[in-house]
Design a protein around this motif. Sequence first.
Motif, short mmCIF file in Angstrom:
data_model
loop_
_atom_site.label_atom_id
_atom_site.label_comp_id
_atom_site.label_asym_id
_atom_site.label_seq_id
_atom_site.Cartn_x
_atom_site.Cartn_y
_atom_site.Cartn_z
N CYS A 94 11.17 15.82 12.72
CA CYS A 94 9.93 15.99 13.45
C CYS A 94 10.02 15.30 14.80
N ALA A 95 9.09 15.64 15.67
CA ALA A 95 9.01 14.97 16.97
C ALA A 95 8.53 13.54 16.77
N LEU A 96 9.08 12.62 17.54
CA LEU A 96 8.70 11.22 17.45
C LEU A 96 7.43 10.99 18.22
N ASP A 97 6.43 10.40 17.54
CA ASP A 97 5.15 10.10 18.19
C ASP A 97 5.27 8.79 18.94
N ASP A 98 5.47 8.88 20.25
CA ASP A 98 5.60 7.67 21.06
C ASP A 98 4.30 6.88 21.05
N GLY A 99 4.46 5.58 20.89
CA GLY A 99 3.29 4.70 20.93
C GLY A 99 2.54 4.60 19.63
N GLN A 100 2.95 5.36 18.61
CA GLN A 100 2.27 5.32 17.32
C GLN A 100 2.97 4.33 16.40
N ASN A 101 2.27 3.32 15.96
CA ASN A 101 2.81 2.34 15.04
C ASN A 101 2.37 2.66 13.62
N PRO A 102 3.17 2.30 12.61
CA PRO A 102 2.76 2.54 11.22
C PRO A 102 1.45 1.84 10.90
N VAL A 103 0.62 2.52 10.13
CA VAL A 103 -0.66 1.95 9.69
C VAL A 103 -0.54 1.70 8.19
N PRO A 104 -0.24 0.47 7.78
CA PRO A 104 0.00 0.22 6.36
C PRO A 104 -1.27 0.32 5.53
N THR A 105 -1.13 0.89 4.34
CA THR A 105 -2.25 0.90 3.40
C THR A 105 -2.35 -0.42 2.66
N SER A 106 -1.30 -1.23 2.72
CA SER A 106 -1.30 -2.55 2.10
C SER A 106 -0.88 -3.56 3.17
N THR A 107 -1.40 -4.76 3.07
CA THR A 107 -1.15 -5.77 4.09
C THR A 107 -0.58 -7.03 3.47
N LEU A 108 0.17 -7.77 4.27
CA LEU A 108 0.80 -9.00 3.83
C LEU A 108 0.33 -10.14 4.73
N GLU A 109 -0.14 -11.21 4.11
CA GLU A 109 -0.59 -12.40 4.83
C GLU A 109 0.20 -13.60 4.33
N GLU A 110 0.63 -14.44 5.23
CA GLU A 110 1.39 -15.63 4.86
C GLU A 110 0.63 -16.87 5.27
N THR A 111 0.42 -17.79 4.30
CA THR A 111 -0.19 -19.08 4.57
C THR A 111 0.85 -20.17 4.33
N ASN A 112 0.44 -21.41 4.44
CA ASN A 112 1.36 -22.51 4.18
C ASN A 112 1.83 -22.56 2.74
N ASP A 113 1.01 -22.06 1.83
CA ASP A 113 1.30 -22.19 0.40
C ASP A 113 1.64 -20.87 -0.30
N TYR A 114 1.17 -19.75 0.25
CA TYR A 114 1.30 -18.49 -0.49
C TYR A 114 1.68 -17.33 0.42
N LEU A 115 2.24 -16.28 -0.22
CA LEU A 115 2.27 -14.94 0.33
C LEU A 115 1.17 -14.16 -0.38
N LEU A 116 0.31 -13.50 0.36
CA LEU A 116 -0.79 -12.72 -0.21
C LEU A 116 -0.57 -11.26 0.14
N TYR A 117 -0.35 -10.43 -0.88
CA TYR A 117 -0.10 -9.01 -0.68
C TYR A 117 -1.33 -8.24 -1.15
N SER A 118 -2.01 -7.60 -0.22
CA SER A 118 -3.25 -6.89 -0.51
C SER A 118 -2.98 -5.39 -0.55
N THR A 119 -3.24 -4.77 -1.70
CA THR A 119 -3.07 -3.33 -1.87
C THR A 119 -4.45 -2.70 -2.05
N PRO A 120 -4.55 -1.38 -2.05
CA PRO A 120 -5.86 -0.74 -2.22
C PRO A 120 -6.52 -1.05 -3.55
#
Length: 454
Positions: A94-120
Amino acid sequence: MPLGDTGTIYPFATLQVPTYTESQELPLSLGIPLPEAWCTDARCLKIVDEQSQSIPASIETSALWPDKSIRWCLAHMRPEFNGGKERTIGISKCALDDGQNPVPTSTLEETNDYLLYSTPTRLFRIDKHRLNLVDVLDTQSKPIALGFLSIRNDDGKESNGRVSAIAYRNRLTDSSTVDLEVSIQGVWEVAHQDKIKVDCQLIFSGTGNRLDCRVRIHNSAAALHTGGLWDLGDPSSFHFKDFSAGLRWLESDTTSTGGFIRLDAESNRIDFSEHASAKQLSSGGANWNSLNHVDATGTVQLKESGYRATIDGAVFSGTRAEPQLTSRLNFFDQDARSDLWVTLIPRQFWQHFPTGVTGTQEEWSLQLFTAEQRPHELQPGEAKTRRFSLLFSNREPSHATTPRVAFSYSPEHISRCQLPELGVLTATDDRVNQLVQGAIYGEDSFFAKREVID
């Protein structure tokens, strides 16, 4: 459809799973060969199904042609299957969509103590300091179950494990998250020495409905080689009583209303309300008490063939268990009661005897090494690896399995990519065919020899 102006190669491969598979998405990492001069940027590639619909996949380049076009790429995907249905897949440019970044359905957050993985559907929490299995949280970040990874010394005292390094990789497509891979390295503090290394790999699906785990323990101490031998009973061996992983329900907020267990993939489910356990005592084969199983004293400690299961007081026995343990949890989510079904599926359960699974109203656990009369011995330099999967569902699973996906490339695609026709042309010499068949099914095959030496 052949290679043409559409920029699609279909089909390039056929996928198939066993007929008993419940409708589910299954993890698959697949190497894909491409024709010379066809594509130069993996970001332009997509996996498509029979209806030309995109299958979410993370694709990366692994080898190039002399003209710098992609020769091989590696795709991580989770295609959905329905009860043994065969699927054909293609690859589209397919053609590459310039300027389009992936939009994750799940997110990852990192704190001092934990990795937090948030899914739908739910959240997962990984401790960055203490060696543990993952914690499971609801959508409001309220804990449902706490993970544990426990090893007890030969005196029965539990050792403390600490994380020494942690790394992660979030695989994304242009519209979703395929999976998150977390690698954890740690040590067990045994006799004030950091000699017992632990490597954990956790792969979370982007939907939050599946977690694949691999746990490896390694005695990194040097052997003394008494008498020039590398034998059992070395002074640098690590002796331990048991090793287990699991989830504990939070008594105040989460309750278990029982569940069910299958003792192998083909058996019917057996419901339980309070307790279910299965333990593989030995291989269950004809030579289950083989001298290959002697300990450092020269004694075979195995006392019984096969497995034994106890379900709400009823006792079952057999030769080789392949258990699947499902627990039903009830908890508050957004001030309403919700159900969560958690299914544990160990890999190569009976082969790694002695092993066990247990489900109660307080927890489920997988005994990677069960407690025996004598401690287990991990020799200097020796490592042991165990794998298991967790499936999460908000409804009762009819038949939870995690089969392997079988695949084959189409001969036309193999030819198009200038690859040897391995598996396409078969030998016509009867002697060669007999040799091949004997190696797979004969008396000297790997599986036949395995039964002899146990």
